[in-house]
Design an enzyme around this catalytic site. Structure first.
Site, PDB file in Angstrom:
ATOM      1  N   GLU A 126      -3.516  -0.111   8.197  1.00 36.08           N
ATOM      2  CA  GLU A 126      -2.331   0.249   8.992  1.00 36.08           C
ATOM      3  C   GLU A 126      -2.494  -0.283  10.405  1.00 36.08           C
ATOM      4  O   GLU A 126      -3.563  -0.169  10.994  1.00 36.08           O
ATOM      5  CB  GLU A 126      -2.148   1.773   9.117  1.00 36.08           C
ATOM      6  CG  GLU A 126      -1.590   2.463   7.920  1.00 36.08           C
ATOM      7  CD  GLU A 126      -1.452   3.982   8.126  1.00 36.08           C
ATOM      8  OE1 GLU A 126      -1.221   4.417   9.272  1.00 36.08           O
ATOM      9  OE2 GLU A 126      -1.584   4.690   7.125  1.00 36.08           O
ATOM     10  N   ARG A 151       0.858  -1.193   0.000  1.00 36.49           N
ATOM     11  CA  ARG A 151       0.000   0.000   0.000  1.00 36.49           C
ATOM     12  C   ARG A 151       0.890   1.238   0.000  1.00 36.49           C
ATOM     13  O   ARG A 151       1.676   1.437   0.925  1.00 36.49           O
ATOM     14  CB  ARG A 151      -0.889  -0.008   1.244  1.00 36.49           C
ATOM     15  CG  ARG A 151      -1.685   1.268   1.471  1.00 36.49           C
ATOM     16  CD  ARG A 151      -2.583   1.149   2.722  1.00 36.49           C
ATOM     17  NE  ARG A 151      -3.353   2.360   2.945  1.00 36.49           N
ATOM     18  CZ  ARG A 151      -3.102   3.258   3.890  1.00 36.49           C
ATOM     19  NH1 ARG A 151      -2.103   3.081   4.733  1.00 36.49           N
ATOM     20  NH2 ARG A 151      -3.854   4.329   4.022  1.00 36.49           N
ATOM     21  N   TYR A 196      -4.250   2.035  16.019  1.00 36.81           N
ATOM     22  CA  TYR A 196      -3.025   2.138  16.823  1.00 36.81           C
ATOM     23  C   TYR A 196      -3.285   1.985  18.316  1.00 36.81           C
ATOM     24  O   TYR A 196      -2.511   1.369  19.021  1.00 36.81           O
ATOM     25  CB  TYR A 196      -2.323   3.470  16.538  1.00 36.81           C
ATOM     26  CG  TYR A 196      -1.711   3.481  15.153  1.00 36.81           C
ATOM     27  CD1 TYR A 196      -0.481   2.879  14.926  1.00 36.81           C
ATOM     28  CD2 TYR A 196      -2.397   4.012  14.068  1.00 36.81           C
ATOM     29  CE1 TYR A 196       0.063   2.837  13.651  1.00 36.81           C
ATOM     30  CE2 TYR A 196      -1.851   3.974  12.785  1.00 36.81           C
ATOM     31  CZ  TYR A 196      -0.622   3.383  12.589  1.00 36.81           C
ATOM     32  OH  TYR A 196      -0.088   3.318  11.327  1.00 36.81           O
ATOM     33  N   GLU A 229      -7.262   8.533   6.458  1.00 39.67           N
ATOM     34  CA  GLU A 229      -7.530   9.174   7.741  1.00 39.67           C
ATOM     35  C   GLU A 229      -8.003  10.624   7.628  1.00 39.67           C
ATOM     36  O   GLU A 229      -7.297  11.553   8.055  1.00 39.67           O
ATOM     37  CB  GLU A 229      -6.282   9.099   8.634  1.00 39.67           C
ATOM     38  CG  GLU A 229      -5.779   7.696   8.863  1.00 39.67           C
ATOM     39  CD  GLU A 229      -4.682   7.615   9.925  1.00 39.67           C
ATOM     40  OE1 GLU A 229      -4.219   8.670  10.400  1.00 39.67           O
ATOM     41  OE2 GLU A 229      -4.296   6.497  10.294  1.00 39.67           O
ATOM     42  N   HIS A 285      -2.732  11.009   0.942  1.00 35.27           N
ATOM     43  CA  HIS A 285      -2.194  10.808   2.285  1.00 35.27           C
ATOM     44  C   HIS A 285      -1.578  12.139   2.728  1.00 35.27           C
ATOM     45  O   HIS A 285      -0.378  12.232   2.955  1.00 35.27           O
ATOM     46  CB  HIS A 285      -1.188   9.649   2.288  1.00 35.27           C
ATOM     47  CG  HIS A 285      -0.964   9.011   3.632  1.00 35.27           C
ATOM     48  ND1 HIS A 285      -1.123   7.657   3.862  1.00 35.27           N
ATOM     49  CD2 HIS A 285      -0.583   9.527   4.813  1.00 35.27           C
ATOM     50  CE1 HIS A 285      -0.841   7.378   5.132  1.00 35.27           C
ATOM     51  NE2 HIS A 285      -0.506   8.499   5.731  1.00 35.27           N
ATOM     52  N   ASN A 323      -7.353   1.805  10.066  1.00 32.17           N
ATOM     53  CA  ASN A 323      -6.040   2.006  10.695  1.00 32.17           C
ATOM     54  C   ASN A 323      -6.242   2.022  12.200  1.00 32.17           C
ATOM     55  O   ASN A 323      -7.037   2.821  12.715  1.00 32.17           O
ATOM     56  CB  ASN A 323      -5.425   3.348  10.280  1.00 32.17           C
ATOM     57  CG  ASN A 323      -5.026   3.381   8.808  1.00 32.17           C
ATOM     58  OD1 ASN A 323      -5.181   2.390   8.096  1.00 32.17           O
ATOM     59  ND2 ASN A 323      -4.518   4.509   8.363  1.00 32.17           N
TER      60      ASN A 323
HETATM   61  C1  FCB Z   1      -1.190   7.190  10.869  1.00 28.53           C
HETATM   62  C2  FCB Z   1      -0.757   7.704   9.518  1.00 28.53           C
HETATM   63  C3  FCB Z   1       0.587   7.204   9.071  1.00 28.53           C
HETATM   64  C4  FCB Z   1       1.568   7.090  10.213  1.00 28.53           C
HETATM   65  C5  FCB Z   1       0.960   6.359  11.379  1.00 28.53           C
HETATM   66  C6  FCB Z   1       1.889   6.172  12.548  1.00 28.53           C
HETATM   67  O1  FCB Z   1      -2.043   8.114  11.461  1.00 28.53           O
HETATM   68  O2  FCB Z   1      -1.698   7.359   8.535  1.00 28.53           O
HETATM   69  O3  FCB Z   1       1.034   8.030   8.041  1.00 28.53           O
HETATM   70  O4  FCB Z   1       2.028   8.341  10.558  1.00 28.53           O
HETATM   71  O5  FCB Z   1      -0.184   7.030  11.812  1.00 28.53           O
END
Ligand code: FCB
Length: 464
Positions: free
Chosen positions: A371, A88, A308, A177, A132, A306
């Site tokens: 992600e 990607r 985290y 995002e 992006h 995505n």
């Molecule tokens: C996300 C982004 C990516 C990277 C990660 C850690 O928010 O899409 O570009 O910075 O975080």
């Protein structure tokens, strides 16, 4: 949903992922390419933002980044050696259509044309993200995403990329995002273009979604039916700290602004009523015109997620107040004592499972994790190798979380690790390393970390 029928395999959830599950690594243009003045590229809002004193840690910029623009074939070889199915990447709008208007720049699109061919020649399927975060500066000068015209510009640009690469690329995602573009960029000033205007950020949300819808409609019309279209959103779970009305309302507000403001219009063709009420109380309206929601809710084939971290929130500040000095309701993130990454983000794999099951139940779309990953303070040995057990543990628990969500019925078809290699982590510069491959920024040498070996071996074991 009946989750009791098949007991969950908690011992080794990853082993339950089928051989058809697809694996990839992800990057984005500004974070890796460098070569900001080459091939006819014009400036993006990130080139400008990096020049603002104190905007980016240590004054880092994307000028050179990982020099991927010049090292692309070697980087594709690295991707191939990981044994992944998919890569990607994002396309830099100011390379392809300098200044954001006018004709395609052959040299700019030529880079992505060569990248696509190189990937295919190495048995890796390209997966494209059209935006992006690197808006051409001229479009920001004309008002940026808070202006409706930017949505139309985005659709025109998307068609240029689609025309050039649709014969070889199947999956097309529009935005990465939009929460970050709108909130970090226009409300909090933490990302380019660095504005602090909540009302403008809400206009940006609507025009980002409109741009997504316009681009998707036009690409689908031009498609012979072989393509898939989608969008990538960043999301987590907001858990109220206590069962109090204030804490529950804080969680509701954060879910409304983080998740439902995007997915409700995209999937159900309407903005959430509670959000619209919250905004009205702040004197803010979304600039919706007749027919916009129909455009925005044009069908999606895939939802990119995505993930985290997740958060626990309270609606009360340290002094017990429910409102802040501006009279706005308090939404305070409460540390729970869980381990954190170098970003300070709590490690919450169970939040990932919960999110994916919820997205499946509420929105019912096929999901790709576009992600997921973590930054840690890597310590290389004298050969450049990083024994990143912390990152391996993060991947292990989060891919396990994906597998558990699948066992509970969520239609998750693939997973991309963020990121292929260390890169420019936006306002954090080069200090925060998310790569499974280490980049030595003095020499541009790439060295796969333990996590890269682990990822390759995990993928291989599931195919055996
Ligand atoms: C996300 C982004 C990516 C990277 C990660 C850690 O928010 O899409 O570009 O910075 O975080």
């Amino acid at each position: 949903m009946d989750t009791t029928a098949t007991p969950l395999d908690l011992a080794n959830p990853i082993a339950t992922l089928p051989p058809s599950f697809r694996w990839g690594v992800a990057t984005s243009a500004y974070q890796i390419e460098g070569a900001v003045d080459e091939g006819g590229r014009t400036r993006s809002i990130w080139d400008t933002f990096c020049e603002v004193p104190d905007a980016v840690d240590k004054g880092d910029t994307g000028e050179v980044a990982c020099d991927h623009y010049h090292r692309m074939p070697q980087d594709v070889a690295l991707i191939r050696d990981l044994g992944v199915d998919l890569y990607r990447f994002s396309v830099a709008w100011p390379r392809v259509q300098p200044r954001g208007r006018g004709p395609v720049n052959p040299e700019g699109i030529g880079f992505y044309d060569r990248l696509t061919d190189e990937l295919l020649a190495n048995g890796v399927e390209p997966w494209v993200t059209l935006y992006h975060w690197d808006l051409p500066q001229e479009l920001e000068d004309a008002g940026g995403w808070p202006e409706r015209d930017t949505a139309y510009r985005f659709a025109d640009y998307s068609m240029m990329v689609f025309d050039a690469l649709q014969d070889r690329i199947k999956t097309w995602t529009t935005l990465n995002e939009p929460w970050c573009s709108a909130m970090l960029g226009y409300a909090y000033g933490a990302h380019a273009p660095g504005r602090r205007d909540f009302a403008a950020s809400m206009r940006a949300v609507h025009h980002l979604l409109l741009g997504h819808g316009l681009a998707t409609q036009r690409m689908r019309e031009a498609s012979d039916g072989r393509h898939e279209f989608g969008i990538t959103l960043n999301m987590g779970v907001s858990t109220p700290q206590t069962d109090s009305a204030a804490d529950r309302d804080a969680a509701r507000r954060s879910d409304a602004l983080g998740t439902r403001i995007y997915l409700d219009p995209l999937v159900h063709g309407r903005y959430p009523a509670d959000l619209v009420d919250d905004l009205a109380r702040r004197g803010v309206t979304l600039p919706v015109q007749d027919g916009d929601l129909e455009v925005i809710s044009t069908p999606l084939d895939v939802l990119g997620v995505n993930y985290y971290f997740s958060e626990t929130v309270s609606g009360v500040d340290e002094d017990g107040n429910n409102t802040d000095p501006d009279g706005l309701p308090v939404t305070r993130v409460i540390p729970t004592g869980r381990p954190i990454t170098a970003m300070g983000w709590e490690i919450v794999p169970e939040g990932f499972t919960q999110l994916l099951v919820r997205l499946h139940n509420d929105y019912g779309l096929p999901i790709f994790v576009t992600e997921n990953g973590s930054a840690f303070d890597d310590v290389p040995d004298e050969t450049g190798f990083v024994d990143d057990e912390d990152r391996v543990a993060y991947f292990d628990s989060h891919i396990g979380a994906v597998a558990l969500a699948r066992q509970q019925g969520a239609d998750i078809r693939g997973y991309f690790a963020w990121s292929l290699m260390d890169n420019f982590e936006w306002a954090y510069g080069y200090d925060k390393r998310f790569g499974i491959v280490r980049v030595d920024y003095d020499t541009q040498e790439r060295t796969p970390k333990r996590s890269a070996h682990w990822y390759r071996d995990t993928i291989r074991s599931l195919r055996a």
